[in-house]
Design an enzyme around this catalytic site. Structure first.
Site, PDB file in Angstrom:
ATOM      1  N   ARG A   1       0.703  -0.980  -0.328  1.00  8.85           N
ATOM      2  CA  ARG A   1      -0.147   0.266   0.048  1.00  8.85           C
ATOM      3  C   ARG A   1       1.086   1.178   0.331  1.00  8.85           C
ATOM      4  O   ARG A   1       0.703   2.225   1.047  1.00  8.85           O
ATOM      5  CB  ARG A   1      -0.940   0.192   1.432  1.00  8.85           C
ATOM      6  CG  ARG A   1      -2.005  -0.986   1.108  1.00  8.85           C
ATOM      7  CD  ARG A   1      -3.338  -0.544   1.688  1.00  8.85           C
ATOM      8  NE  ARG A   1      -4.312  -2.039   2.699  1.00  8.85           N
ATOM      9  CZ  ARG A   1      -5.254  -2.238   2.913  1.00  8.85           C
ATOM     10  NH1 ARG A   1      -4.478  -1.757   4.537  1.00  8.85           N
ATOM     11  NH2 ARG A   1      -5.360  -3.568   3.141  1.00  8.85           N
TER      12      ARG A   1
ATOM     13  N   TYR B   1     -14.964 -12.738  -0.513  1.00  6.42           N
ATOM     14  CA  TYR B   1     -15.918 -11.883  -0.737  1.00  6.42           C
ATOM     15  C   TYR B   1     -16.436 -11.775  -1.563  1.00  6.42           C
ATOM     16  O   TYR B   1     -17.933 -11.368  -1.267  1.00  6.42           O
ATOM     17  CB  TYR B   1     -14.521 -11.004  -1.633  1.00  6.42           C
ATOM     18  CG  TYR B   1     -13.987 -10.118  -0.183  1.00  6.42           C
ATOM     19  CD1 TYR B   1     -14.694  -9.279   0.536  1.00  6.42           C
ATOM     20  CD2 TYR B   1     -12.304 -10.680  -1.193  1.00  6.42           C
ATOM     21  CE1 TYR B   1     -13.232  -8.281   1.136  1.00  6.42           C
ATOM     22  CE2 TYR B   1     -11.690  -9.874   0.847  1.00  6.42           C
ATOM     23  CZ  TYR B   1     -11.984  -8.588   0.950  1.00  6.42           C
ATOM     24  OH  TYR B   1     -10.999  -8.836   2.914  1.00  6.42           O
TER      25      TYR B   1
ATOM     26  N   ARG C   1      -7.225  10.638  -4.814  1.00  8.75           N
ATOM     27  CA  ARG C   1      -8.398  10.403  -4.769  1.00  8.75           C
ATOM     28  C   ARG C   1     -10.029  11.044  -4.723  1.00  8.75           C
ATOM     29  O   ARG C   1     -11.150  10.432  -5.074  1.00  8.75           O
ATOM     30  CB  ARG C   1      -8.168   9.708  -3.471  1.00  8.75           C
ATOM     31  CG  ARG C   1      -9.337   8.440  -2.709  1.00  8.75           C
ATOM     32  CD  ARG C   1     -10.038   7.381  -3.093  1.00  8.75           C
ATOM     33  NE  ARG C   1     -10.902   7.087  -2.326  1.00  8.75           N
ATOM     34  CZ  ARG C   1     -12.051   6.847  -2.455  1.00  8.75           C
ATOM     35  NH1 ARG C   1     -12.438   8.401  -3.199  1.00  8.75           N
ATOM     36  NH2 ARG C   1     -12.756   6.373  -1.765  1.00  8.75           N
TER      37      ARG C   1
ATOM     38  N   ASP D   1      -7.312  -2.892  -7.194  1.00  9.25           N
ATOM     39  CA  ASP D   1      -8.783  -3.561  -6.109  1.00  9.25           C
ATOM     40  C   ASP D   1      -8.012  -4.795  -6.356  1.00  9.25           C
ATOM     41  O   ASP D   1      -7.484  -5.095  -7.198  1.00  9.25           O
ATOM     42  CB  ASP D   1      -9.341  -3.457  -6.093  1.00  9.25           C
ATOM     43  CG  ASP D   1     -10.199  -3.530  -4.784  1.00  9.25           C
ATOM     44  OD1 ASP D   1     -10.191  -2.575  -3.743  1.00  9.25           O
ATOM     45  OD2 ASP D   1     -11.188  -3.886  -4.243  1.00  9.25           O
TER      46      ASP D   1
ATOM     47  N   ARG E   1      -3.107   6.177   1.070  1.00  9.86           N
ATOM     48  CA  ARG E   1      -3.997   7.164   1.861  1.00  9.86           C
ATOM     49  C   ARG E   1      -2.859   7.970   3.173  1.00  9.86           C
ATOM     50  O   ARG E   1      -3.976   9.093   3.260  1.00  9.86           O
ATOM     51  CB  ARG E   1      -5.376   6.341   3.091  1.00  9.86           C
ATOM     52  CG  ARG E   1      -6.775   6.592   2.175  1.00  9.86           C
ATOM     53  CD  ARG E   1      -7.756   6.244   2.893  1.00  9.86           C
ATOM     54  NE  ARG E   1      -8.082   5.358   3.278  1.00  9.86           N
ATOM     55  CZ  ARG E   1      -8.845   4.736   4.130  1.00  9.86           C
ATOM     56  NH1 ARG E   1      -8.755   5.942   4.959  1.00  9.86           N
ATOM     57  NH2 ARG E   1      -8.743   3.716   5.306  1.00  9.86           N
TER      58      ARG E   1
END
Lengths: 353, 353
Positions: free
Chosen positions: B27, B154, B40, B77, B31
């Site tokens: 990552r 998921y 974003r 993703d 963020r």
């Protein structure tokens, strides 16, 4: 004291021969039982239930009326000690346990003292005495506590946490303060568990729910060393019997080897380690408790029976196995499925002879 | 293609000697970077960012402008494949990824097909091509996918899950359907990763985020076997160089031994296993990537340096170590702390001579 009619659990925890593999279930008194939910709603909030010895006794006994479990476990919360230290435990909907006054500074830590067992935590020992009386020797009663590291994470983070960032930063940046916090918690756990033993607890379990989130080096220094101190200082005999001590770190994996050096009698094992491997790691020095994945209780009876047999055969021959789930039973499980499991473990594990 | 100026990562992943230990960070485009948050918010929702090759390229390159990282990793993703299978991926605030149409029945599974890489997932290969061009040979580009098991959780649960009850029940109750699901996912991952390699990815990582939630037996049957099938079917050479494959199962612990049998080149290791133990488990057959606890990046520079050195020395001598965190960097981390880490890993790992 009344004679203990079923000592299978105590014998298995001490690696003595038993006629069958005993079974109890983490969170066996809990939300999957409609009779629990009824008492819980009468009590009001969760801590009111824990703090009422009559109601705590009632919910402790509920699963034993349904299933031929080989032990009762005190109904309580793992966070009673920090609450008794004045940190203000409360439960917020959907967020789990929270503390009004988290522990954030060395000054906060220096102000902490071991709670008084005779007043602040009297509700717990009262519940133990009452449960023991009501059990009337049917099965042994397990007392428990959270581990110092696990209690510390909730106190420092102020509640549940995903990454334990604050607590881990304290370990590496303010390690003296962290050791002071863990030390007062370990002293408190010793007094707390010895009070439970004095009140009638016949076996002890220490839940180190979050030890597996630490690196092996930090785990040894900040979690296992304090559990070892607890083991060293517990009353090891009551009513002329040894009081076995079980340590449980979730996701312990190969750390089970270090844990077996603690002097405990048994280790809880979750489903991510095969019991066969756990026996190798621990060199058969301790009993093992586990380890069906609780999610598999959602399956049908035939699958549950087959999976239970896999757990029994992964442990293999010899004494020292206590059947359990690898973690607590979840609220969505049909109680009848637990009935299937308990009955099948007893039947499938009958020793020849 | 432009010549690769820094091949340290590729060499380390193949256990070839390097001048220093290369580092990249899971990552690293994310963020914690203010410039990421700006792009974003321009993009609108998260999937719009992933599906816009120019913006995906921009955020992929952002961390390389700040830090001397030894690799870029495609910004995307892990759930692009199930989305391309028509399950309707969306992100709900505070709940993470969700699917509008979860996969619940054998009929749902039979209806699934491998997505068309040239149309449904074109936005990913376009991003790979663009990033590769913009990198201009500075460092290699890592492509990635979620593992079949992780994607399946998921799809079946409809989003994130704490216990994976539905998916695990499917494994034991409807194992043929589960295998069918994992099979179409594995075929899709093979095509997806080969398309990334054709577009310019120079190394591949498979993220098995939830494999560690399975018992060892279920892990082998339903997760590792499918990752092995992927390894067997990937293009292993591009631009005259080997394309190294890294598998990462969080909480793998001793399962690293089984994983090393898959034919992959390297394994990601989280901080709950010492790299020294990981080398023992894997018999030094594969390179290792890891394993600083991301929570420790919240500490100050001196602690970060000391902890980085512990990771380097836990790996010890010999080639085959890629420095990384044991999991993704979290949004709360000060970017300067990552700068300290990258610089110190490079400095402290310089080989003599």
């Amino acid at each position: 004291m009344t004679e203990l009619k079923n000592d299978t659990l105590l014998r298995a925890l001490l690696r003595q021969p038993t006629d069958y593999t005993p079974i109890w279930i983490m969170r066996q008194a809990g939300r999957y039982l409609p009779e629990y939910r009824k008492v819980r709603s009468q009590a009001g909030d969760f801590m009111s239930l824990c703090q009422n010895p009559e109601l705590a006794c009632e919910v402790t006994l509920q699963p034993l009326r349904r299933f031929a479990l080989d032990a009762a476990i005190l109904f309580s919360d793992i966070l009673t000690i920090p609450d008794a230290m004045g940190r203000g435990l409360y439960f917020s909907e959907g967020e789990g346990p929270r503390f009004e006054r988290p522990v954030r500074s060395p000054a906060d830590i220096s102000a902490l003292a071991v709670p008084d067992m005779g007043s602040d935590l009297r509700y717990v020992t009262d519940a133990v005495s009452l449960i023991r009386r009501e059990l009337d020797g049917k099965v042994p009663l397990i007392g428990f506590s959270g581990s110092p590291w696990t209690l510390a994470t909730y106190m420092v983070e102020g509640g549940s946490s995903k990454n334990f960032s604050r607590t881990k930063a304290m370990l590496v940046e303010e390690s003296a303060a962290a050791h002071q916090l863990l030390s007062v918690l370990a002293d408190s756990v010793v007094e707390y568990l010895n009070a439970q033993i004095a009140a009638g607890a016949q076996a002890i379990m220490v839940f180190d729910t979050w030890g597996g989130a630490l690196s092996p080096a930090l785990y040894q220094e900040f979690s296992l060393n304090y559990m070892t101190r607890i083991v060293d200082n517990l009353t090891r005999e009551a009513d002329g019997r040894t009081v076995p001590i079980v340590l449980f770190t979730k996701n312990a994996g190969p750390r089970l080897a270090q844990m077996a050096d603690s002097g405990c009698d048994a280790l809880g094992v979750d489903w991510t380690t095969d019991l066969q491997d756990a026996r190798l790691y621990t060199g058969d020095r301790v009993a093992l408790q586990g380890n069906l994945d609780p999610a598999l209780l959602a399956a049908g009876p035939e699958v549950i029976k087959a999976e239970a047999e896999k757990v029994l055969s992964s442990y293999g021959d010899g004494p020292g196995h206590v059947f359990n789930l690898g973690h607590g039973i979840t609220p969505d499980i049909n109680p009848d499925h637990l009935g299937v499991l308990v009955e099948h473990v007893h039947r499938a594990s009958q020793r020849a002879g």
